[in-house]
Design a protein around this motif. Structure first.
Motif, mmCIF file in Angstrom:
data_model
loop_
_atom_site.group_PDB
_atom_site.id
_atom_site.type_symbol
_atom_site.label_atom_id
_atom_site.label_comp_id
_atom_site.label_asym_id
_atom_site.label_seq_id
_atom_site.Cartn_x
_atom_site.Cartn_y
_atom_site.Cartn_z
ATOM 1 N N GLY A 32 -2.595 -25.717 -2.369
ATOM 2 C CA GLY A 32 -3.577 -26.395 -3.327
ATOM 3 C C GLY A 32 -4.023 -25.441 -3.843
ATOM 4 O O GLY A 32 -5.433 -24.717 -4.692
ATOM 5 N N LYS A 33 -3.536 -23.147 -3.408
ATOM 6 C CA LYS A 33 -4.703 -22.718 -3.224
ATOM 7 C C LYS A 33 -3.723 -21.524 -3.967
ATOM 8 O O LYS A 33 -2.171 -21.855 -3.569
ATOM 9 C CB LYS A 33 -5.064 -21.662 -1.561
ATOM 10 C CG LYS A 33 -5.701 -22.749 -1.119
ATOM 11 C CD LYS A 33 -5.917 -21.329 0.483
ATOM 12 C CE LYS A 33 -7.483 -22.753 0.773
ATOM 13 N NZ LYS A 33 -6.578 -23.690 1.649
ATOM 14 N N SER A 34 -4.580 -20.646 -4.928
ATOM 15 C CA SER A 34 -3.421 -19.807 -6.352
ATOM 16 C C SER A 34 -3.092 -18.937 -5.104
ATOM 17 O O SER A 34 -4.336 -18.720 -4.029
ATOM 18 C CB SER A 34 -4.467 -19.431 -7.090
ATOM 19 O OG SER A 34 -5.577 -18.344 -6.507
ATOM 20 N N GLU A 35 -2.097 -17.627 -5.770
ATOM 21 C CA GLU A 35 -1.853 -16.751 -4.467
ATOM 22 C C GLU A 35 -3.026 -15.432 -4.249
ATOM 23 O O GLU A 35 -3.404 -15.324 -3.906
ATOM 24 C CB GLU A 35 -0.985 -15.626 -5.708
ATOM 25 C CG GLU A 35 0.793 -16.628 -5.562
ATOM 26 C CD GLU A 35 1.300 -16.514 -3.530
ATOM 27 O OE1 GLU A 35 0.862 -15.090 -2.815
ATOM 28 O OE2 GLU A 35 1.697 -17.388 -2.595
ATOM 29 N N GLU A 36 -3.673 -15.881 -5.952
ATOM 30 C CA GLU A 36 -5.202 -15.001 -5.943
ATOM 31 C C GLU A 36 -6.097 -15.506 -4.830
ATOM 32 O O GLU A 36 -6.819 -14.037 -4.166
ATOM 33 C CB GLU A 36 -5.674 -15.198 -7.475
ATOM 34 C CG GLU A 36 -6.863 -14.393 -7.581
ATOM 35 C CD GLU A 36 -7.799 -14.303 -8.574
ATOM 36 O OE1 GLU A 36 -8.590 -14.004 -9.311
ATOM 37 O OE2 GLU A 36 -6.415 -14.448 -9.773
ATOM 38 N N ILE A 38 -5.462 -17.281 -1.729
ATOM 39 C CA ILE A 38 -5.058 -16.515 -0.955
ATOM 40 C C ILE A 38 -4.936 -14.618 -0.409
ATOM 41 O O ILE A 38 -5.647 -14.513 0.133
ATOM 42 C CB ILE A 38 -2.983 -16.735 -0.476
ATOM 43 C CG1 ILE A 38 -3.065 -18.632 -0.588
ATOM 44 C CG2 ILE A 38 -2.607 -16.520 1.120
ATOM 45 C CD1 ILE A 38 -2.164 -19.271 -0.569
ATOM 46 N N LYS A 39 -4.682 -14.314 -2.096
ATOM 47 C CA LYS A 39 -5.084 -12.785 -1.373
ATOM 48 C C LYS A 39 -6.489 -12.201 -1.229
ATOM 49 O O LYS A 39 -6.298 -11.371 -0.357
ATOM 50 C CB LYS A 39 -4.701 -11.877 -2.758
ATOM 51 C CG LYS A 39 -2.707 -12.117 -2.368
ATOM 52 C CD LYS A 39 -2.618 -11.063 -4.165
ATOM 53 C CE LYS A 39 -0.911 -10.689 -4.237
ATOM 54 N NZ LYS A 39 -0.670 -9.962 -5.464
ATOM 55 N N THR A 40 -7.175 -12.616 -1.640
ATOM 56 C CA THR A 40 -8.915 -13.113 -1.803
ATOM 57 C C THR A 40 -9.151 -13.062 0.309
ATOM 58 O O THR A 40 -9.703 -12.140 1.034
ATOM 59 C CB THR A 40 -9.758 -13.912 -2.229
ATOM 60 O OG1 THR A 40 -9.181 -12.826 -3.941
ATOM 61 C CG2 THR A 40 -11.101 -13.522 -1.967
ATOM 62 N N ILE A 41 -8.429 -14.251 0.819
ATOM 63 C CA ILE A 41 -8.577 -14.898 1.366
ATOM 64 C C ILE A 41 -7.652 -13.712 3.020
ATOM 65 O O ILE A 41 -8.876 -13.312 3.716
ATOM 66 C CB ILE A 41 -8.032 -15.865 1.606
ATOM 67 C CG1 ILE A 41 -9.298 -17.104 1.453
ATOM 68 C CG2 ILE A 41 -8.333 -15.976 3.834
ATOM 69 C CD1 ILE A 41 -8.737 -18.670 1.225
ATOM 70 N N SER A 42 -6.627 -13.188 2.427
ATOM 71 C CA SER A 42 -6.203 -12.605 3.708
ATOM 72 C C SER A 42 -7.098 -11.172 3.404
ATOM 73 O O SER A 42 -6.633 -9.915 4.430
ATOM 74 C CB SER A 42 -5.033 -11.571 3.037
ATOM 75 O OG SER A 42 -3.898 -13.138 3.085
ATOM 76 N N SER A 43 -7.773 -10.826 1.865
ATOM 77 C CA SER A 43 -8.590 -9.603 2.553
ATOM 78 C C SER A 43 -9.817 -9.270 3.487
ATOM 79 O O SER A 43 -10.166 -8.196 3.336
ATOM 80 C CB SER A 43 -9.099 -8.848 0.940
ATOM 81 O OG SER A 43 -10.249 -9.571 -0.070
ATOM 82 N N TRP A 44 -9.589 -10.885 3.735
ATOM 83 C CA TRP A 44 -11.463 -10.180 4.810
ATOM 84 C C TRP A 44 -10.658 -10.061 6.302
ATOM 85 O O TRP A 44 -12.041 -9.751 6.860
ATOM 86 C CB TRP A 44 -11.235 -11.768 4.942
ATOM 87 C CG TRP A 44 -12.517 -12.939 3.266
ATOM 88 C CD1 TRP A 44 -12.552 -12.233 2.517
ATOM 89 C CD2 TRP A 44 -12.253 -14.053 3.295
ATOM 90 N NE1 TRP A 44 -12.779 -12.842 1.702
ATOM 91 C CE2 TRP A 44 -12.788 -13.803 2.294
ATOM 92 C CE3 TRP A 44 -11.996 -15.344 3.875
ATOM 93 C CZ2 TRP A 44 -12.523 -15.665 1.591
ATOM 94 C CZ3 TRP A 44 -12.528 -16.637 3.406
ATOM 95 C CH2 TRP A 44 -12.844 -16.607 1.800
ATOM 96 N N ASN A 45 -9.908 -10.101 6.465
ATOM 97 C CA ASN A 45 -9.795 -9.174 7.904
ATOM 98 C C ASN A 45 -8.748 -8.221 8.139
ATOM 99 O O ASN A 45 -8.502 -7.892 7.061
ATOM 100 C CB ASN A 45 -8.866 -10.046 9.186
ATOM 101 C CG ASN A 45 -7.464 -10.693 8.693
ATOM 102 O OD1 ASN A 45 -6.946 -9.275 7.997
ATOM 103 N ND2 ASN A 45 -6.787 -11.494 8.056
ATOM 104 N N PRO A 46 -9.086 -7.180 8.554
ATOM 105 C CA PRO A 46 -8.240 -5.835 8.161
ATOM 106 C C PRO A 46 -6.967 -5.715 8.614
ATOM 107 O O PRO A 46 -7.159 -4.549 8.346
ATOM 108 C CB PRO A 46 -8.717 -4.915 10.124
ATOM 109 C CG PRO A 46 -10.341 -5.670 10.517
ATOM 110 C CD PRO A 46 -9.812 -7.687 9.779
#
Length: 84
Positions: A32-36, A38-46
């Motif tokens: 249910g999550k868009s690729e956008e 997921i990319k945003t969430i991925s950017s929350w860590n180094p």
């Protein structure tokens, strides 16, 4: 709760710890999550990525393995250094 149980069960030689995983690349997490998003969430860590289930399993494995005889009452944040 982890610290309370660790204090109580430590008398019996039982270690009590918890794992607090960060965003992990599983089908359930991605559902249910868009690729956008997921990319945003991925950017929350180094590392700019989601964690892998195997990485969470490695943290659990260390806590329950023979290498851990002294760590108790802790919550291990297996999140790639995420700071939100």
């Amino acid at each position: 709760m982890t610290r309370v149980l660790a204090k109580d069960l430590g008398r019996k030689g039982i270690l009590v710890n918890a794992i607090a995983p960060g965003p992990t690349a599983t089908a359930l997490f991605k559902k249910g999550k868009s690729e956008e998003l997921i990319k945003t969430i991925s950017s929350w860590n180094p590392f700019n990525r989601l964690g892998e289930p195997e990485e969470i399993a490695q943290a659990v494995g260390w806590l329950v393995g023979s290498g851990n005889t002294w760590v108790t009452g802790q919550t291990v944040r297996a999140n790639g250094g995420m700071a939100v």
